[in-house]
Scaffold this motif. Structure first.
Motif, PDB file in Angstrom:
ATOM      1  N   VAL A  64       0.754  -1.111  -0.053  1.00 50.14           N
ATOM      2  CA  VAL A  64       0.064   0.109   0.002  1.00 50.14           C
ATOM      3  C   VAL A  64       1.164   1.140   0.026  1.00 50.14           C
ATOM      4  N   SER A  65       1.857   1.350   0.875  1.00 51.64           N
ATOM      5  CA  SER A  65       2.873   2.390   0.686  1.00 51.64           C
ATOM      6  C   SER A  65       3.438   2.625  -0.626  1.00 51.64           C
ATOM      7  N   CYS A  66       3.895   1.810  -1.319  1.00 53.45           N
ATOM      8  CA  CYS A  66       4.324   1.828  -2.671  1.00 53.45           C
ATOM      9  C   CYS A  66       3.287   2.282  -3.431  1.00 53.45           C
ATOM     10  N   GLY A  67       2.186   1.737  -3.321  1.00 56.53           N
ATOM     11  CA  GLY A  67       1.123   2.350  -4.177  1.00 56.53           C
ATOM     12  C   GLY A  67       0.491   3.816  -3.776  1.00 56.53           C
ATOM     13  N   LEU A  68       0.693   4.063  -2.611  1.00 59.46           N
ATOM     14  CA  LEU A  68       0.264   5.556  -2.228  1.00 59.46           C
ATOM     15  C   LEU A  68       1.460   6.499  -3.007  1.00 59.46           C
ATOM     16  N   LEU A  69       2.926   6.077  -3.140  1.00 61.75           N
ATOM     17  CA  LEU A  69       3.788   6.905  -3.465  1.00 61.75           C
ATOM     18  C   LEU A  69       3.653   7.075  -4.981  1.00 61.75           C
ATOM     19  N   ALA A  70       3.240   5.959  -5.682  1.00 60.56           N
ATOM     20  CA  ALA A  70       2.913   5.901  -7.120  1.00 60.56           C
ATOM     21  C   ALA A  70       1.785   6.852  -7.502  1.00 60.56           C
ATOM     22  N   ARG A  71       0.689   6.606  -6.396  1.00 60.12           N
ATOM     23  CA  ARG A  71      -0.281   7.788  -6.643  1.00 60.12           C
ATOM     24  C   ARG A  71      -0.024   9.182  -6.571  1.00 60.12           C
ATOM     25  N   ALA A  72       0.679   9.200  -5.755  1.00 55.37           N
ATOM     26  CA  ALA A  72       1.368  10.747  -5.530  1.00 55.37           C
ATOM     27  C   ALA A  72       2.373  11.269  -6.673  1.00 55.37           C
TER      28      ALA A  72
ATOM     29  N   LEU B 158      13.887  -1.644  -0.029  1.00 62.23           N
ATOM     30  CA  LEU B 158      14.405  -1.683  -1.130  1.00 62.23           C
ATOM     31  C   LEU B 158      12.952  -1.091  -2.142  1.00 62.23           C
ATOM     32  N   ALA B 159      11.859  -1.739  -1.938  1.00 67.46           N
ATOM     33  CA  ALA B 159      10.588  -1.497  -2.779  1.00 67.46           C
ATOM     34  C   ALA B 159      10.211  -0.133  -2.536  1.00 67.46           C
ATOM     35  N   LEU B 160      10.447   0.462  -1.361  1.00 69.43           N
ATOM     36  CA  LEU B 160       9.992   1.940  -0.982  1.00 69.43           C
ATOM     37  C   LEU B 160      11.354   2.884  -1.856  1.00 69.43           C
ATOM     38  N   GLN B 161      12.622   2.374  -1.936  1.00 68.13           N
ATOM     39  CA  GLN B 161      13.571   3.173  -2.552  1.00 68.13           C
ATOM     40  C   GLN B 161      13.431   3.334  -4.006  1.00 68.13           C
ATOM     41  N   ALA B 162      12.887   2.151  -4.462  1.00 64.32           N
ATOM     42  CA  ALA B 162      12.383   2.206  -6.025  1.00 64.32           C
ATOM     43  C   ALA B 162      11.233   3.029  -6.381  1.00 64.32           C
ATOM     44  N   ALA B 163      10.270   3.156  -5.577  1.00 60.71           N
ATOM     45  CA  ALA B 163       9.174   3.760  -5.504  1.00 60.71           C
ATOM     46  C   ALA B 163       9.024   5.295  -5.394  1.00 60.71           C
ATOM     47  N   VAL B 164       9.993   5.850  -4.810  1.00 60.51           N
ATOM     48  CA  VAL B 164      10.057   7.125  -4.429  1.00 60.51           C
ATOM     49  C   VAL B 164      10.569   7.943  -5.756  1.00 60.51           C
TER      50      VAL B 164
ATOM     51  N   THR C  29       2.136  -4.318  -8.610  1.00 54.75           N
ATOM     52  CA  THR C  29       3.168  -3.269  -8.648  1.00 54.75           C
ATOM     53  C   THR C  29       2.627  -1.976  -8.045  1.00 54.75           C
ATOM     54  N   PRO C  30       3.268  -1.040  -7.763  1.00 56.35           N
ATOM     55  CA  PRO C  30       3.034   0.157  -7.322  1.00 56.35           C
ATOM     56  C   PRO C  30       1.866   0.723  -8.079  1.00 56.35           C
ATOM     57  N   GLU C  31       2.149   0.791  -9.560  1.00 56.82           N
ATOM     58  CA  GLU C  31       1.348   1.569 -10.430  1.00 56.82           C
ATOM     59  C   GLU C  31      -0.003   0.660 -10.452  1.00 56.82           C
ATOM     60  N   ASN C  32      -0.018  -0.659 -10.248  1.00 64.39           N
ATOM     61  CA  ASN C  32      -1.292  -1.371 -10.191  1.00 64.39           C
ATOM     62  C   ASN C  32      -2.071  -0.868  -9.013  1.00 64.39           C
ATOM     63  N   VAL C  33      -1.271  -0.889  -7.945  1.00 66.60           N
ATOM     64  CA  VAL C  33      -2.092  -0.709  -6.596  1.00 66.60           C
ATOM     65  C   VAL C  33      -2.620   0.850  -6.697  1.00 66.60           C
ATOM     66  N   ALA C  34      -1.866   1.773  -7.217  1.00 64.89           N
ATOM     67  CA  ALA C  34      -2.420   2.926  -7.278  1.00 64.89           C
ATOM     68  C   ALA C  34      -3.285   3.299  -7.767  1.00 64.89           C
ATOM     69  N   SER C  35      -4.029   2.343  -8.823  1.00 65.65           N
ATOM     70  CA  SER C  35      -5.008   2.768  -9.314  1.00 65.65           C
ATOM     71  C   SER C  35      -6.329   2.264  -8.689  1.00 65.65           C
ATOM     72  N   TYR C  36      -6.166   1.909  -7.410  1.00 70.45           N
ATOM     73  CA  TYR C  36      -7.222   1.664  -6.312  1.00 70.45           C
ATOM     74  C   TYR C  36      -7.191   2.423  -5.232  1.00 70.45           C
ATOM     75  N   LEU C  37      -6.411   3.660  -5.166  1.00 68.14           N
ATOM     76  CA  LEU C  37      -6.151   4.538  -3.915  1.00 68.14           C
ATOM     77  C   LEU C  37      -6.261   6.094  -4.409  1.00 68.14           C
ATOM     78  N   THR C  38      -6.743   6.662  -3.092  1.00 69.70           N
ATOM     79  CA  THR C  38      -6.682   8.007  -3.299  1.00 69.70           C
ATOM     80  C   THR C  38      -5.644   8.643  -2.116  1.00 69.70           C
ATOM     81  N   LEU C  39      -5.304   9.612  -2.261  1.00 66.47           N
ATOM     82  CA  LEU C  39      -4.571  10.560  -1.216  1.00 66.47           C
ATOM     83  C   LEU C  39      -5.478  10.928  -0.117  1.00 66.47           C
ATOM     84  N   PRO C  40      -5.045  11.010   1.024  1.00 70.21           N
ATOM     85  CA  PRO C  40      -5.846  11.670   2.275  1.00 70.21           C
ATOM     86  C   PRO C  40      -5.889  13.173   2.068  1.00 70.21           C
TER      87      PRO C  40
END
Length: 225
Positions: free
Chosen positions: A19-27, A57-63, A212-223
Protein backbone atom coordinates in the motif's frame (compact mmCIF):
# COMPACT_ATOMS: atom_id res chain seq x y z
CA UNK A 1 1.12 21.67 0.92
CA UNK A 2 3.77 19.14 1.95
CA UNK A 3 2.53 16.01 3.72
CA UNK A 4 4.21 13.43 5.92
CA UNK A 5 2.26 10.37 7.01
CA UNK A 6 3.02 7.30 9.08
CA UNK A 7 1.80 3.97 7.67
CA UNK A 8 0.89 1.23 10.15
CA UNK A 9 -0.99 -2.03 9.82
CA UNK A 10 -3.47 -4.12 11.73
CA UNK A 11 -0.83 -6.83 11.94
CA UNK A 12 2.32 -8.20 10.36
CA UNK A 13 1.76 -8.95 6.65
CA UNK A 14 -1.26 -6.65 6.44
CA UNK A 15 0.26 -5.17 3.29
CA UNK A 16 1.90 -1.97 4.54
CA UNK A 17 4.64 -1.97 1.91
CA UNK A 18 2.35 -2.82 -0.99
CA UNK A 19 0.00 0.00 0.00
CA UNK A 20 2.85 2.42 0.79
CA UNK A 21 4.37 1.89 -2.65
CA UNK A 22 0.91 2.31 -4.18
CA UNK A 23 0.40 5.59 -2.34
CA UNK A 24 3.82 6.81 -3.50
CA UNK A 25 2.92 5.89 -7.08
CA UNK A 26 -0.44 7.66 -6.70
CA UNK A 27 1.34 10.79 -5.46
CA UNK A 28 3.79 10.63 -8.38
CA UNK A 29 0.88 10.32 -10.84
CA UNK A 30 -0.63 13.39 -9.18
CA UNK A 31 2.55 15.33 -9.93
CA UNK A 32 4.07 15.24 -6.43
CA UNK A 33 7.66 14.57 -5.44
CA UNK A 34 7.97 11.70 -2.97
CA UNK A 35 10.27 10.31 -0.29
CA UNK A 36 9.99 7.43 2.17
CA UNK A 37 11.70 5.81 5.12
CA UNK A 38 11.40 2.51 6.95
CA UNK A 39 13.41 3.44 10.04
CA UNK A 40 13.83 -0.09 11.36
CA UNK A 41 13.46 -3.36 9.50
CA UNK A 42 14.06 -6.95 10.52
CA UNK A 43 14.37 -9.81 8.06
CA UNK A 44 17.25 -8.27 6.12
CA UNK A 45 19.58 -10.25 3.86
CA UNK A 46 23.35 -10.00 3.63
CA UNK A 47 24.50 -8.55 0.31
CA UNK A 48 27.77 -7.18 -1.06
CA UNK A 49 26.49 -3.72 -0.07
CA UNK A 50 25.48 -4.80 3.45
CA UNK A 51 22.16 -5.77 4.99
CA UNK A 52 19.18 -5.11 2.74
CA UNK A 53 15.44 -5.41 3.39
CA UNK A 54 13.04 -6.15 0.54
CA UNK A 55 10.39 -3.73 1.84
CA UNK A 56 12.90 -0.89 2.13
CA UNK A 57 14.23 -1.64 -1.36
CA UNK A 58 10.67 -1.46 -2.70
CA UNK A 59 10.22 1.96 -1.09
CA UNK A 60 13.56 3.12 -2.50
CA UNK A 61 12.45 2.10 -5.99
CA UNK A 62 9.04 3.78 -5.62
CA UNK A 63 10.11 7.28 -4.54
CA UNK A 64 10.94 10.11 -6.95
CA UNK A 65 13.82 11.41 -4.84
CA UNK A 66 17.21 9.71 -4.98
CA UNK A 67 17.92 8.52 -1.45
CA UNK A 68 20.71 6.17 -0.32
CA UNK A 69 19.56 2.88 1.15
CA UNK A 70 21.03 3.74 4.53
CA UNK A 71 18.75 6.78 4.75
CA UNK A 72 15.65 4.80 3.80
CA UNK A 73 16.48 1.98 6.25
CA UNK A 74 18.92 3.26 8.87
CA UNK A 75 18.43 0.33 11.28
CA UNK A 76 18.68 -2.99 9.45
CA UNK A 77 18.34 -6.24 11.40
CA UNK A 78 19.02 -9.66 9.92
CA UNK A 79 16.68 -12.03 11.84
CA UNK A 80 13.09 -12.11 10.59
CA UNK A 81 11.70 -11.65 14.09
CA UNK A 82 10.17 -8.86 16.18
CA UNK A 83 12.49 -5.81 16.11
CA UNK A 84 12.89 -5.58 19.89
CA UNK A 85 14.03 -9.22 20.07
CA UNK A 86 16.41 -8.76 17.14
CA UNK A 87 17.85 -5.69 18.87
CA UNK A 88 18.29 -7.59 22.13
CA UNK A 89 20.01 -10.52 20.41
CA UNK A 90 22.42 -8.20 18.60
CA UNK A 91 23.02 -6.24 21.83
CA UNK A 92 21.84 -3.01 20.25
CA UNK A 93 19.66 -0.29 21.69
CA UNK A 94 17.54 2.00 19.56
CA UNK A 95 15.25 4.64 21.01
CA UNK A 96 12.11 6.15 19.56
CA UNK A 97 13.89 9.52 19.57
CA UNK A 98 16.70 8.10 17.42
CA UNK A 99 14.20 6.72 14.91
CA UNK A 100 12.30 10.01 14.91
CA UNK A 101 15.58 11.77 14.17
CA UNK A 102 16.18 9.57 11.13
CA UNK A 103 12.66 10.39 9.97
CA UNK A 104 13.23 14.13 10.38
CA UNK A 105 16.31 13.81 8.16
CA UNK A 106 14.17 12.44 5.32
CA UNK A 107 11.38 14.94 6.01
CA UNK A 108 13.92 17.75 5.64
CA UNK A 109 14.54 16.67 2.03
CA UNK A 110 11.39 18.65 1.25
CA UNK A 111 9.39 16.15 -0.80
CA UNK A 112 5.76 17.01 -1.39
CA UNK A 113 4.66 13.61 -0.04
CA UNK A 114 6.70 11.62 2.50
CA UNK A 115 5.77 8.24 3.97
CA UNK A 116 7.18 6.64 7.10
CA UNK A 117 6.52 2.90 7.15
CA UNK A 118 6.24 1.23 10.53
CA UNK A 119 6.94 -2.38 11.48
CA UNK A 120 4.15 -4.82 12.27
CA UNK A 121 1.20 -3.22 14.04
CA UNK A 122 0.75 -0.12 16.18
CA UNK A 123 1.93 -1.54 19.52
CA UNK A 124 5.24 -3.07 18.45
CA UNK A 125 7.90 -2.80 21.19
CA UNK A 126 11.29 -1.23 20.63
CA UNK A 127 12.43 -2.12 24.14
CA UNK A 128 10.87 -3.01 27.49
CA UNK A 129 10.19 0.74 27.95
CA UNK A 130 9.18 2.04 24.51
CA UNK A 131 6.72 1.23 21.75
CA UNK A 132 7.24 1.97 18.08
CA UNK A 133 4.09 4.12 18.24
CA UNK A 134 6.18 6.68 20.14
CA UNK A 135 7.88 7.57 16.84
CA UNK A 136 4.82 9.08 15.07
CA UNK A 137 3.84 10.64 18.41
CA UNK A 138 7.16 12.47 18.58
CA UNK A 139 6.81 13.57 14.96
CA UNK A 140 3.12 14.51 15.38
CA UNK A 141 2.23 13.15 11.94
CA UNK A 142 -1.11 11.74 10.76
CA UNK A 143 -1.48 7.98 10.34
CA UNK A 144 -2.72 5.74 7.55
CA UNK A 145 -3.91 2.30 8.68
CA UNK A 146 -3.61 -0.68 6.34
CA UNK A 147 -6.24 -3.28 7.20
CA UNK A 148 -5.24 -6.78 6.16
CA UNK A 149 -8.58 -8.24 5.14
CA UNK A 150 -8.87 -11.58 6.91
CA UNK A 151 -10.85 -13.15 9.73
CA UNK A 152 -10.55 -10.91 12.80
CA UNK A 153 -9.69 -7.75 10.87
CA UNK A 154 -12.64 -5.73 12.19
CA UNK A 155 -11.52 -6.13 15.80
CA UNK A 156 -7.90 -5.39 14.91
CA UNK A 157 -8.81 -2.32 12.85
CA UNK A 158 -11.17 -0.76 15.41
CA UNK A 159 -8.77 -1.36 18.31
CA UNK A 160 -5.87 0.10 16.33
CA UNK A 161 -7.91 3.18 15.45
CA UNK A 162 -8.79 3.63 19.12
CA UNK A 163 -5.10 3.36 20.10
CA UNK A 164 -4.09 5.93 17.48
CA UNK A 165 -6.66 8.40 18.80
CA UNK A 166 -5.63 7.64 22.39
CA UNK A 167 -2.08 8.61 21.43
CA UNK A 168 -3.36 11.99 20.25
CA UNK A 169 -2.80 11.44 16.55
CA UNK A 170 -5.04 11.91 13.54
CA UNK A 171 -6.12 8.87 11.55
CA UNK A 172 -5.95 10.32 8.04
CA UNK A 173 -7.56 7.26 6.48
CA UNK A 174 -7.45 3.51 6.09
CA UNK A 175 -6.95 1.09 3.24
CA UNK A 176 -8.55 -2.33 2.92
CA UNK A 177 -5.97 -4.71 1.48
CA UNK A 178 -7.26 -8.11 0.39
CA UNK A 179 -4.36 -10.10 1.81
CA UNK A 180 -6.27 -13.38 1.45
CA UNK A 181 -7.81 -14.02 -1.97
CA UNK A 182 -10.39 -16.43 -0.58
CA UNK A 183 -11.50 -14.47 2.49
CA UNK A 184 -15.00 -15.55 3.46
CA UNK A 185 -17.67 -12.78 3.48
CA UNK A 186 -15.26 -10.15 2.20
CA UNK A 187 -17.93 -7.65 1.18
CA UNK A 188 -19.82 -8.01 4.46
CA UNK A 189 -16.63 -7.37 6.45
CA UNK A 190 -15.76 -4.39 4.25
CA UNK A 191 -19.23 -2.90 4.75
CA UNK A 192 -18.90 -3.31 8.52
CA UNK A 193 -15.51 -1.61 8.52
CA UNK A 194 -16.80 1.33 6.50
CA UNK A 195 -19.49 1.84 9.12
CA UNK A 196 -17.22 1.44 12.13
CA UNK A 197 -13.96 3.13 11.17
CA UNK A 198 -13.72 6.81 12.25
CA UNK A 199 -11.83 7.89 9.14
CA UNK A 200 -12.29 7.78 5.35
CA UNK A 201 -11.49 4.68 3.33
CA UNK A 202 -8.70 5.61 0.92
CA UNK A 203 -9.16 2.54 -1.22
CA UNK A 204 -9.84 -1.18 -1.48
CA UNK A 205 -6.92 -3.10 -2.95
CA UNK A 206 -7.93 -6.49 -4.39
CA UNK A 207 -5.74 -9.57 -4.31
CA UNK A 208 -3.42 -8.85 -7.25
CA UNK A 209 -1.23 -11.32 -9.14
CA UNK A 210 1.15 -8.43 -9.89
CA UNK A 211 0.91 -5.86 -7.08
CA UNK A 212 3.17 -3.30 -8.72
CA UNK A 213 3.03 0.23 -7.28
CA UNK A 214 1.27 1.44 -10.43
CA UNK A 215 -1.35 -1.34 -10.27
CA UNK A 216 -2.03 -0.69 -6.58
CA UNK A 217 -2.14 3.09 -7.17
CA UNK A 218 -5.18 2.70 -9.40
CA UNK A 219 -7.21 1.60 -6.37
CA UNK A 220 -6.07 4.40 -4.03
CA UNK A 221 -6.65 8.06 -3.31
CA UNK A 222 -4.47 10.33 -1.21
CA UNK A 223 -5.84 11.70 2.07
CA UNK A 224 -7.24 15.21 1.98
CA UNK A 225 -6.28 17.79 4.58
Amino acid sequence: MKQTLFVTGTDTDAGKTIVSCGLLARAKLDGLTTAAIKPIASGCEQTDEGLRNSDALALQAAVTMTLPYEQINPVALEPAIAPHIALQESQRRVSAEQLAGYCRGVMMKGADFTLIEGAGGWRVPLSPREMYSSVPKKLEVPVILVVGMKLGCINHAVLTAEAIFKDGLKLAGWVANRAEADMSRFEENLTALKGLMPAPCLGVVPHLDEPTPENVASYLTLPKF
